[in-house]
Design a protein around this motif. Structure first.
Motif, mmCIF file in Angstrom:
data_model
loop_
_atom_site.group_PDB
_atom_site.id
_atom_site.type_symbol
_atom_site.label_atom_id
_atom_site.label_comp_id
_atom_site.label_asym_id
_atom_site.label_seq_id
_atom_site.Cartn_x
_atom_site.Cartn_y
_atom_site.Cartn_z
ATOM 1 N N HIS C 58 0.842 -1.186 0.000
ATOM 2 C CA HIS C 58 0.000 0.000 0.000
ATOM 3 C C HIS C 58 0.881 1.240 0.000
ATOM 4 O O HIS C 58 1.631 1.470 0.939
ATOM 5 N N THR C 59 0.780 2.029 -1.053
ATOM 6 C CA THR C 59 1.423 3.338 -1.053
ATOM 7 C C THR C 59 0.400 4.330 -0.509
ATOM 8 O O THR C 59 -0.764 3.976 -0.326
ATOM 9 N N PRO C 60 0.791 5.564 -0.234
ATOM 10 C CA PRO C 60 -0.207 6.538 0.240
ATOM 11 C C PRO C 60 -1.307 6.790 -0.800
ATOM 12 O O PRO C 60 -2.346 7.344 -0.478
ATOM 13 N N LEU D 19 10.450 2.013 -0.373
ATOM 14 C CA LEU D 19 10.106 3.436 -0.546
ATOM 15 C C LEU D 19 8.602 3.616 -0.719
ATOM 16 O O LEU D 19 8.026 4.594 -0.260
ATOM 17 N N ARG D 20 7.986 2.675 -1.425
ATOM 18 C CA ARG D 20 6.560 2.799 -1.717
ATOM 19 C C ARG D 20 5.679 2.445 -0.519
ATOM 20 O O ARG D 20 4.549 2.920 -0.418
ATOM 21 N N ASP D 21 6.162 1.625 0.372
ATOM 22 C CA ASP D 21 5.343 1.011 1.412
ATOM 23 C C ASP D 21 5.034 2.018 2.528
ATOM 24 O O ASP D 21 5.925 2.450 3.259
ATOM 25 N N VAL D 190 8.188 2.675 -13.998
ATOM 26 C CA VAL D 190 7.232 3.545 -14.674
ATOM 27 C C VAL D 190 5.832 3.174 -14.208
ATOM 28 O O VAL D 190 5.410 2.027 -14.361
ATOM 29 N N ASP D 191 5.140 4.140 -13.617
ATOM 30 C CA ASP D 191 3.775 3.899 -13.165
ATOM 31 C C ASP D 191 2.800 4.445 -14.210
ATOM 32 O O ASP D 191 3.127 5.356 -14.973
ATOM 33 N N GLN D 192 1.601 3.893 -14.202
ATOM 34 C CA GLN D 192 0.694 4.199 -15.307
ATOM 35 C C GLN D 192 -0.098 5.485 -15.153
ATOM 36 O O GLN D 192 -0.383 6.185 -16.108
ATOM 37 N N GLU D 193 -0.461 5.813 -13.937
ATOM 38 C CA GLU D 193 -1.469 6.863 -13.780
ATOM 39 C C GLU D 193 -0.871 8.156 -13.241
ATOM 40 O O GLU D 193 0.113 8.142 -12.504
ATOM 41 N N GLY D 203 2.755 5.225 -7.260
ATOM 42 C CA GLY D 203 3.818 6.114 -6.787
ATOM 43 C C GLY D 203 4.300 5.808 -5.394
ATOM 44 O O GLY D 203 4.395 4.641 -5.006
ATOM 45 N N LEU D 204 4.578 6.857 -4.664
ATOM 46 C CA LEU D 204 4.995 6.669 -3.265
ATOM 47 C C LEU D 204 4.572 7.833 -2.378
ATOM 48 O O LEU D 204 4.821 7.820 -1.167
#
Lengths: 216, 216, 216, 216
Positions: C58-60, D19-21, D190-193, D203-204
């Motif tokens: 889970h990211t923010p 980083l994302r968590d 690379v994230d989609q949105e 993202g993060l």
């Protein structure tokens, strides 16, 4: 209040000796590392003046009453030269909030400009303890400007000003221009002379250039 | 002589609080980092008791008289638990010589064994200042054995024994078994209880396991 | 299988160049730091050959499918010279278990002795991936002894042997003495000559002494 | 040219996962450390594309021909979020020159303002290799502005743009707005949105806030 950490000999003075030495300066990694180690020691000495409260923590074998910092400080620095010193402070105050202050050229109507400090980023500092760092305290003018710029974000409970090498002139300038403020000045060493170009002598040269390379 | 650094509150106590906390302990990188930061602070405080001499260094702008350490200490540690603490000491005393002490099982004729300490490596320590570190000082027996093993390499001028958490029993054992020795004992905190299995309570558990993972 | 990281130029070769340079070697802090950085790069390159599985975090702002390492390796090193290299590997594999191997002198009945390796500490390694490091691979004899000593703790699924500078002789010795083993040898550079005293030429000298000071 | 380091699994992806968590993010020291480690890996991968020349160095035992970097890059970053990533790049390119870019609010006559980038400091970059870093590449607009601001200091021979997480939109924006430029884009994932507020999803979150605390 002024605290001169170098007045009592410790490994701190060894780090300052290396910072000053133009032969050792050729290794910019060691130069940055010394700024960082000095920042850690300032953090530790400043932390002795903070408030602590007791907290119960569960160890694998029992419960311990441990003293922890009541309120994390805000670490504030002036770019770019302040960055490695700030990193050292952050190495120890790893839970602190941070403020980065940078200067920009404000152009006046007639084509001239003057330097203004503007926060890039930072939290509200009302009733907080702020540690503001810049490796050199030469005339003291930049530090006073940075301090005043910072007040746009609130009134700190107490401010610790941290510089590695200061001139007497710089210290006096702060005392004169920030009277009645709740401030402690922490320096590593006080050098006697200030050149007309506002360099501290013997000092160490330009801390920003030595850490990050010459600028145009 | 005994110095208990945690008796005066500082960020040092925050690091010890994190070391003790079984929730924070789950992050072994932070656990090791806290041992390292504590080692740095011990290095700094011990460095206040060393001897300094003045040296002239050329800065880019003049000549400065700077205090530098007269004689680098020898950093000595007991494996494996002592390694991150030793790393912290070495972060500050970066020019020091180093000694690593490890134990091995000496098998006796009848199939039993006892623990013996043997230097793996290290310099001659005659007339040198030695800093010997082990994170926990429980019964004190290991430290006394390690100290005595170390004497095969010469007679140090002075020895600083460094432990993060000690029991009163451990401190007394050292005093009793190393009388008339030129020793300063540095500890972070003194805990009251020692279990029958020689664990300090509340302590922090097994520092070696928490830093490096369980051993068989 | 052998991988020679220095065959493709990268900053890795810059670090090896500094390790070899007898002028740069005078700064033992930089020497240790270079061993550490080289360890980090070995960790990264070895990590490309490990297995990964997807995990939802889970990211923010949403949920990301992220690849994480399936099984942490065991980091194993030979004291004392291996410590900074091991530190570099641990900087990246910060959740790994660790094994420290040290030698001791086993006295034979007639007053002579031979070197034996004994685990100081470490986990069971059955079906685990082990990374065993020693900065120099000269004759290869120590590494083979250390590897065999390690087998007392179980049979690893795969072993990565890591050395910064190797001789051809050392590589061949390992191939010959550890046949049919699931091993990858990772080296930085291969030097051609081995002196009668088993020093690699041009090599870099004694890595342990350069990192930690001379030993008696 | 685009290189997506996360397309091949390595410990690099583990760092991005952390980083994302949002749970791991609560430890800002680990968050900064992960940015730094990612910066080191980018430095290493970029260094594979630099030019090297042979140099003879004297080891204690002979002479070695060693490959060293021909020309040190200039490390350039966008404040404040870029600082830990920049620190990682500098950990490996420790002899590099550095440029720090910050934004300020330029007030227009009518009381509104727009963001302008201004160098705080940095060297002339003509014919140099520049590595410019910003952890997130969302719309790409900031990076293009920063790149263009940088051109006031000269025309680089080649520029490596480094971002940890990018959107497709951001990558395309750079391609479209910096055509015919000698640029390599390095990203981790690379994230989609992209949300209407220009946040990358998943993202993060806000890298600057997570590293240094919320800003007003």
């Amino acid at each position: 209040m002024i605290r001169i950490l170098g007045d009592n000999n410790s490994i701190f003075n060894q780090f300052i000796a290396e910072l000053r030495d133009e032969t050792v300066q050729k290794d910019s990694m060691r130069f940055r590392r010394n700024l960082e180690r000095i920042g850690e020691i300032f953090a530790y000495e400043i932390s002795k003046e903070l408030d602590y409260s007791k907290k119960s923590v569960h160890t694998p074998l029992g419960i311990a009453e441990v003293p922890v910092i009541k309120q994390q400080p805000v670490l504030s620095t002036v770019l770019r030269a302040g960055l490695p010193l700030h990193q050292g402070l952050l190495n120890y105050f790893d839970k602190a909030e941070n403020t980065f202050i940078s200067a920009y050229r404000k152009y006046d109507g007639d084509g001239t400009f003057h330097i203004e400090f503007e926060y890039i980023t930072g939290p509200i500092i009302d009733d907080k303890i702020v540690i503001i760092s810049d490796p050199m305290l030469a005339t003291g003018a930049s530090m006073v400007l940075a301090y005043k710029a910072m007040l746009k974000k609130g009134n700190p409970k107490h401010t610790h000003i941290v510089s590695i090498i200061a001139s007497n002139e710089g210290i006096n300038y702060i005392k004169k221009n920030l009277p009645n403020k709740d401030i402690t000045i922490w320096v590593g060493a006080v050098d006697q002379e200030l050149t007309v170009k506002s360099y501290i002598v013997p000092g160490l040269g330009d801390a920003g250039d030595l850490a990050y390379g010459n600028k145009e």
